[in-house]
Design a protein around this motif. Structure first.
Motif, PDB file in Angstrom:
ATOM      1  N   VAL A   1       7.353  63.167 -84.645  1.00 46.48           N
ATOM      2  CA  VAL A   1       6.402  62.572 -85.628  1.00 46.48           C
ATOM      3  C   VAL A   1       6.610  62.663 -87.300  1.00 46.48           C
ATOM      4  CG1 VAL A   1       4.643  63.161 -83.773  1.00 46.48           C
ATOM      5  CG2 VAL A   1       4.977  64.904 -85.570  1.00 46.48           C
ATOM      6  N   MET A   2       7.837  63.240 -87.366  1.00 46.50           N
ATOM      7  CA  MET A   2       8.222  63.166 -88.878  1.00 46.50           C
ATOM      8  C   MET A   2       8.708  61.772 -89.323  1.00 46.50           C
ATOM      9  SD  MET A   2      10.185  66.722 -88.631  1.00 46.50           S
ATOM     10  CE  MET A   2      10.074  67.207 -90.406  1.00 46.50           C
ATOM     11  N   GLU A   3       7.766  60.760 -89.546  1.00 50.56           N
ATOM     12  CA  GLU A   3       7.862  59.516 -89.902  1.00 50.56           C
ATOM     13  C   GLU A   3       8.501  59.397 -91.170  1.00 50.56           C
ATOM     14  OE1 GLU A   3       3.963  57.534 -91.271  1.00 50.56           O
ATOM     15  OE2 GLU A   3       3.512  58.959 -89.567  1.00 50.56           O
ATOM     16  N   HIS A   4       8.539  60.148 -92.120  1.00 49.82           N
ATOM     17  CA  HIS A   4       9.350  60.149 -93.297  1.00 49.82           C
ATOM     18  C   HIS A   4      10.675  60.722 -93.388  1.00 49.82           C
ATOM     19  CE1 HIS A   4       5.804  58.475 -95.032  1.00 49.82           C
ATOM     20  NE2 HIS A   4       5.207  59.323 -94.733  1.00 49.82           N
ATOM     21  N   LEU A   5      11.201  61.050 -92.308  1.00 49.19           N
ATOM     22  CA  LEU A   5      12.683  61.804 -91.895  1.00 49.19           C
ATOM     23  C   LEU A   5      13.614  60.613 -92.090  1.00 49.19           C
ATOM     24  CD1 LEU A   5      13.896  64.347 -91.490  1.00 49.19           C
ATOM     25  CD2 LEU A   5      13.975  63.755 -89.099  1.00 49.19           C
ATOM     26  N   VAL A   6      14.698  61.000 -93.031  1.00 50.52           N
ATOM     27  CA  VAL A   6      15.512  59.944 -93.285  1.00 50.52           C
ATOM     28  C   VAL A   6      16.880  60.133 -92.580  1.00 50.52           C
ATOM     29  CG1 VAL A   6      16.936  58.710 -94.924  1.00 50.52           C
ATOM     30  CG2 VAL A   6      14.366  59.231 -95.552  1.00 50.52           C
ATOM     31  N   GLU A   7      17.168  61.545 -92.543  1.00 51.23           N
ATOM     32  CA  GLU A   7      18.420  61.734 -91.841  1.00 51.23           C
ATOM     33  C   GLU A   7      18.205  63.069 -90.825  1.00 51.23           C
ATOM     34  OE1 GLU A   7      22.841  63.551 -93.075  1.00 51.23           O
ATOM     35  OE2 GLU A   7      21.820  62.350 -94.216  1.00 51.23           O
ATOM     36  N   LEU A   8      18.753  62.825 -89.761  1.00 50.46           N
ATOM     37  CA  LEU A   8      18.752  63.996 -88.851  1.00 50.46           C
ATOM     38  C   LEU A   8      20.067  64.359 -88.355  1.00 50.46           C
ATOM     39  CD1 LEU A   8      16.863  65.981 -86.962  1.00 50.46           C
ATOM     40  CD2 LEU A   8      16.647  64.022 -85.262  1.00 50.46           C
ATOM     41  N   ASP A   9      20.407  65.427 -88.629  1.00 49.72           N
ATOM     42  CA  ASP A   9      21.962  65.968 -88.074  1.00 49.72           C
ATOM     43  C   ASP A   9      21.751  67.322 -87.482  1.00 49.72           C
ATOM     44  OD1 ASP A   9      24.469  66.724 -87.737  1.00 49.72           O
ATOM     45  OD2 ASP A   9      25.054  66.196 -89.932  1.00 49.72           O
ATOM     46  N   LEU A  10      21.849  67.309 -86.320  1.00 50.32           N
ATOM     47  CA  LEU A  10      21.669  68.396 -85.423  1.00 50.32           C
ATOM     48  C   LEU A  10      23.178  68.553 -84.514  1.00 50.32           C
ATOM     49  CD1 LEU A  10      18.184  68.011 -83.654  1.00 50.32           C
ATOM     50  CD2 LEU A  10      18.779  69.663 -85.545  1.00 50.32           C
ATOM     51  N   SER A  11      24.193  68.180 -85.103  1.00 58.51           N
ATOM     52  CA  SER A  11      25.373  68.227 -84.305  1.00 58.51           C
ATOM     53  C   SER A  11      25.949  69.478 -84.436  1.00 58.51           C
ATOM     54  CB  SER A  11      26.417  67.155 -85.262  1.00 58.51           C
ATOM     55  OG  SER A  11      26.662  67.541 -86.365  1.00 58.51           O
ATOM     56  N   TYR A  12      26.850  69.665 -83.510  1.00 54.73           N
ATOM     57  CA  TYR A  12      27.677  71.216 -83.244  1.00 54.73           C
ATOM     58  C   TYR A  12      26.703  72.203 -83.172  1.00 54.73           C
ATOM     59  CZ  TYR A  12      31.495  68.168 -84.265  1.00 54.73           C
ATOM     60  OH  TYR A  12      32.688  67.133 -84.250  1.00 54.73           O
ATOM     61  N   ASN A  13      25.722  72.100 -82.027  1.00 56.60           N
ATOM     62  CA  ASN A  13      24.777  73.197 -81.823  1.00 56.60           C
ATOM     63  C   ASN A  13      25.130  73.449 -80.312  1.00 56.60           C
ATOM     64  OD1 ASN A  13      23.203  74.311 -84.209  1.00 56.60           O
ATOM     65  ND2 ASN A  13      22.794  72.118 -84.674  1.00 56.60           N
ATOM     66  N   GLY A  14      23.919  73.962 -79.736  1.00 56.14           N
ATOM     67  CA  GLY A  14      24.020  74.158 -78.404  1.00 56.14           C
ATOM     68  C   GLY A  14      22.705  73.557 -77.617  1.00 56.14           C
ATOM     69  N   LEU A  15      22.330  72.373 -78.109  1.00 55.84           N
ATOM     70  CA  LEU A  15      20.889  71.948 -77.728  1.00 55.84           C
ATOM     71  C   LEU A  15      20.975  71.275 -76.436  1.00 55.84           C
ATOM     72  CD1 LEU A  15      19.864  70.403 -80.993  1.00 55.84           C
ATOM     73  CD2 LEU A  15      19.100  72.578 -80.279  1.00 55.84           C
ATOM     74  N   SER A  16      19.874  71.222 -75.819  1.00 56.79           N
ATOM     75  CA  SER A  16      19.931  70.638 -74.479  1.00 56.79           C
ATOM     76  C   SER A  16      18.577  70.004 -74.120  1.00 56.79           C
ATOM     77  CB  SER A  16      20.001  71.654 -73.223  1.00 56.79           C
ATOM     78  OG  SER A  16      19.197  72.710 -73.393  1.00 56.79           O
ATOM     79  N   GLY A  17      18.311  69.531 -72.990  1.00 59.16           N
ATOM     80  CA  GLY A  17      17.305  68.584 -72.422  1.00 59.16           C
ATOM     81  C   GLY A  17      17.381  67.068 -73.382  1.00 59.16           C
ATOM     82  N   THR A  18      16.045  66.622 -73.104  1.00 61.86           N
ATOM     83  CA  THR A  18      15.882  65.244 -73.498  1.00 61.86           C
ATOM     84  C   THR A  18      15.636  64.875 -75.161  1.00 61.86           C
ATOM     85  OG1 THR A  18      13.795  65.014 -72.841  1.00 61.86           O
ATOM     86  CG2 THR A  18      15.437  64.625 -71.268  1.00 61.86           C
ATOM     87  N   PHE A  19      15.933  63.939 -75.721  1.00 64.40           N
ATOM     88  CA  PHE A  19      15.331  63.617 -76.952  1.00 64.40           C
ATOM     89  C   PHE A  19      14.010  62.927 -77.016  1.00 64.40           C
ATOM     90  CE2 PHE A  19      15.156  61.033 -81.007  1.00 64.40           C
ATOM     91  CZ  PHE A  19      15.633  61.901 -81.755  1.00 64.40           C
ATOM     92  N   PRO A  20      13.068  63.385 -77.759  1.00 69.56           N
ATOM     93  CA  PRO A  20      11.724  62.891 -77.536  1.00 69.56           C
ATOM     94  C   PRO A  20      11.798  61.370 -77.346  1.00 69.56           C
ATOM     95  CG  PRO A  20      11.868  64.455 -79.433  1.00 69.56           C
ATOM     96  CD  PRO A  20      13.314  64.422 -78.948  1.00 69.56           C
TER      97      PRO A  20
END
Length: 129
Positions: A16-35
């Motif tokens: 819901v962060m509609e003003h977000l311009v860049e999302l970089d979550l690379s090189y972590n240990g995330l799992s599950g689905t993307f919203p």
């Protein structure tokens, strides 16, 4: 937030962060689905790369290892398969500002939506599934 040993799933509130311009979550240990129900209309760069292939150990303040992720696809504790599901589903068409998508090193399934063809600004696209 790249390379910060983040674990767990991506919170749906991120979508819901509609003003977000860049999302970089690379090189972590995330799992599950993307919203999938997102309002990321202004997103220009999306980088979710290398969740599955990273080797992360997270420790508590006393030095105890609390989570060890997969390394090069070899199971350490069975908790992380990277981001799963269909990241490039029909919702990708609503992200008309996207110029860059980097999502390799995860465990996606299904096909890439034809909606990706409507992204006129897209210049970089790295998938390696």
């Amino acid at each position: 937030m790249s390379n910060n040993s983040l674990v767990g799933s991506i919170p749906s509130e991120l979508g819901v962060m509609e003003h977000l311009v860049e999302l970089d979550l690379s090189y972590n240990g995330l799992s599950g689905t993307f919203p999938t129900d997102t309002k990321l209309f202004n997103l220009v760069k999306l980088n979710l790369a290398e969740q599955y292939y990273n080797d992360h150990s997270c420790t508590s303040s006393d030095g105890t290892v609390i989570n060890t992720m997969y390394s090069q696809g070899i199971e350490s504790n069975g908790q992380n398969m990277g981001i799963t599901g269909s990241i490039l589903g029909p919702q990708i068409g609503s992200m008309a500002s996207l110029e860059e998508i980097v999502i390799q090193g995860n465990y996606f399934s299904g096909s890439i939506s034809s909606e990706i063809g409507s992204l006129k600004q897209l210049g970089m696209y790295s998938v390696r599934l």
